[in-house]
Design a protein around this motif. Sequence first.
Motif, PDB file in Angstrom:
ATOM      1  N   PHE A  31       0.835  -1.209   0.000  1.00  0.00           N
ATOM      2  CA  PHE A  31       0.000   0.000   0.000  1.00  0.00           C
ATOM      3  C   PHE A  31       0.870   1.259   0.000  1.00  0.00           C
ATOM      4  CE2 PHE A  31      -3.094  -2.980   2.022  1.00  0.00           C
ATOM      5  CZ  PHE A  31      -4.122  -2.855   1.097  1.00  0.00           C
ATOM      6  N   VAL A  36      -0.542   4.979  -0.995  1.00  0.00           N
ATOM      7  CA  VAL A  36      -1.634   5.071  -0.031  1.00  0.00           C
ATOM      8  C   VAL A  36      -1.055   5.668   1.248  1.00  0.00           C
ATOM      9  CG1 VAL A  36      -3.366   3.808   1.303  1.00  0.00           C
ATOM     10  CG2 VAL A  36      -2.823   3.083  -1.035  1.00  0.00           C
ATOM     11  N   ILE A  38      -0.936   6.017   4.695  1.00  0.00           N
ATOM     12  CA  ILE A  38      -1.353   5.411   5.957  1.00  0.00           C
ATOM     13  C   ILE A  38      -0.210   5.485   6.951  1.00  0.00           C
ATOM     14  CG2 ILE A  38      -3.082   3.830   5.005  1.00  0.00           C
ATOM     15  CD1 ILE A  38      -0.939   1.614   5.109  1.00  0.00           C
ATOM     16  N   ALA A  43      -2.056   1.204  11.062  1.00  0.00           N
ATOM     17  CA  ALA A  43      -2.667   0.209  10.176  1.00  0.00           C
ATOM     18  C   ALA A  43      -2.370  -1.200  10.689  1.00  0.00           C
ATOM     19  CB  ALA A  43      -2.147   0.385   8.747  1.00  0.00           C
ATOM     20  N   CYS A  69      -9.088   1.896   8.712  1.00  0.00           N
ATOM     21  CA  CYS A  69      -7.731   2.393   8.902  1.00  0.00           C
ATOM     22  C   CYS A  69      -7.713   3.924   8.842  1.00  0.00           C
ATOM     23  CB  CYS A  69      -6.832   1.815   7.819  1.00  0.00           C
ATOM     24  SG  CYS A  69      -5.107   2.234   7.981  1.00  0.00           S
ATOM     25  N   VAL A  72      -7.357   6.441   5.517  1.00  0.00           N
ATOM     26  CA  VAL A  72      -7.937   5.900   4.292  1.00  0.00           C
ATOM     27  C   VAL A  72      -9.315   6.536   4.114  1.00  0.00           C
ATOM     28  CG1 VAL A  72      -8.752   3.803   3.139  1.00  0.00           C
ATOM     29  CG2 VAL A  72      -6.654   3.735   4.504  1.00  0.00           C
ATOM     30  N   THR A  73      -9.603   6.999   2.906  1.00  0.00           N
ATOM     31  CA  THR A  73     -10.860   7.713   2.676  1.00  0.00           C
ATOM     32  C   THR A  73     -11.903   6.896   1.916  1.00  0.00           C
ATOM     33  OG1 THR A  73      -9.967   8.689   0.654  1.00  0.00           O
ATOM     34  CG2 THR A  73      -9.740   9.963   2.699  1.00  0.00           C
ATOM     35  N   VAL A  76      -9.231   0.414  -0.209  1.00  0.00           N
ATOM     36  CA  VAL A  76      -8.106  -0.003  -1.034  1.00  0.00           C
ATOM     37  C   VAL A  76      -7.846  -1.469  -0.744  1.00  0.00           C
ATOM     38  CG1 VAL A  76      -7.013   2.244  -1.328  1.00  0.00           C
ATOM     39  CG2 VAL A  76      -6.445   0.874   0.671  1.00  0.00           C
ATOM     40  N   LEU A 103      -8.245  -2.204   3.317  1.00  0.00           N
ATOM     41  CA  LEU A 103      -8.250  -1.117   4.284  1.00  0.00           C
ATOM     42  C   LEU A 103      -9.408  -0.205   3.908  1.00  0.00           C
ATOM     43  CD1 LEU A 103      -4.424  -0.269   4.388  1.00  0.00           C
ATOM     44  CD2 LEU A 103      -5.708  -1.808   5.901  1.00  0.00           C
ATOM     45  N   GLY A 105     -11.969   3.235   4.805  1.00  0.00           N
ATOM     46  CA  GLY A 105     -12.121   4.510   5.496  1.00  0.00           C
ATOM     47  C   GLY A 105     -13.195   4.399   6.566  1.00  0.00           C
TER      48      GLY A 105
END
Length: 153
Positions: A31, A36, A38, A43, A69, A72-73, A76, A103, A105
């Motif tokens: 990720f 990504v 994070i 995470a 997580c 994260v929006t 993924v 993961l 949001g």
Amino acid sequence: MLEEVFRPSFINVKLESSEKEELFAEMLETFIRNGVEIDRDKAMEALKSREEKMTTGIVPGVAIPHSVCPGVTKVVGAIGISKNGIEFGSLDGKPVHVVLMFLFGENCTGLHLRVMQKIAFILKDEDFVNKILALPSAEAVYNEICSLEESVE
């Protein structure tokens, strides 16, 4: 839907991990390497906390670690494949060979449920693990996942 959750660059067909926590770290790197944003430690803690409630190794040969997580929006996903298998504490006590990690949001409950439903339908294919293990590349795995999703719609 899954064609948007996964990308070939998020698929590792040669996992090196042999146990669960090591696997989580290896897949989180996938990720991060793909941009990504994070917090690795948060995470990892979220994944381990979810796993403590009940193993996500519930389908023979497959694990589906997932968690909400921070940072994260949307959703993924990453896929990892291990020819040797990973000790995961699965319900059947056997190693897993295919790992589908997600993961989510914090405000993605509906999407979370839809993604997990799609995965459940795909995993009804009793030959899923063998099909995925036989594929030579991340692109081939991605195409197979997308094709399987289309076949269950």
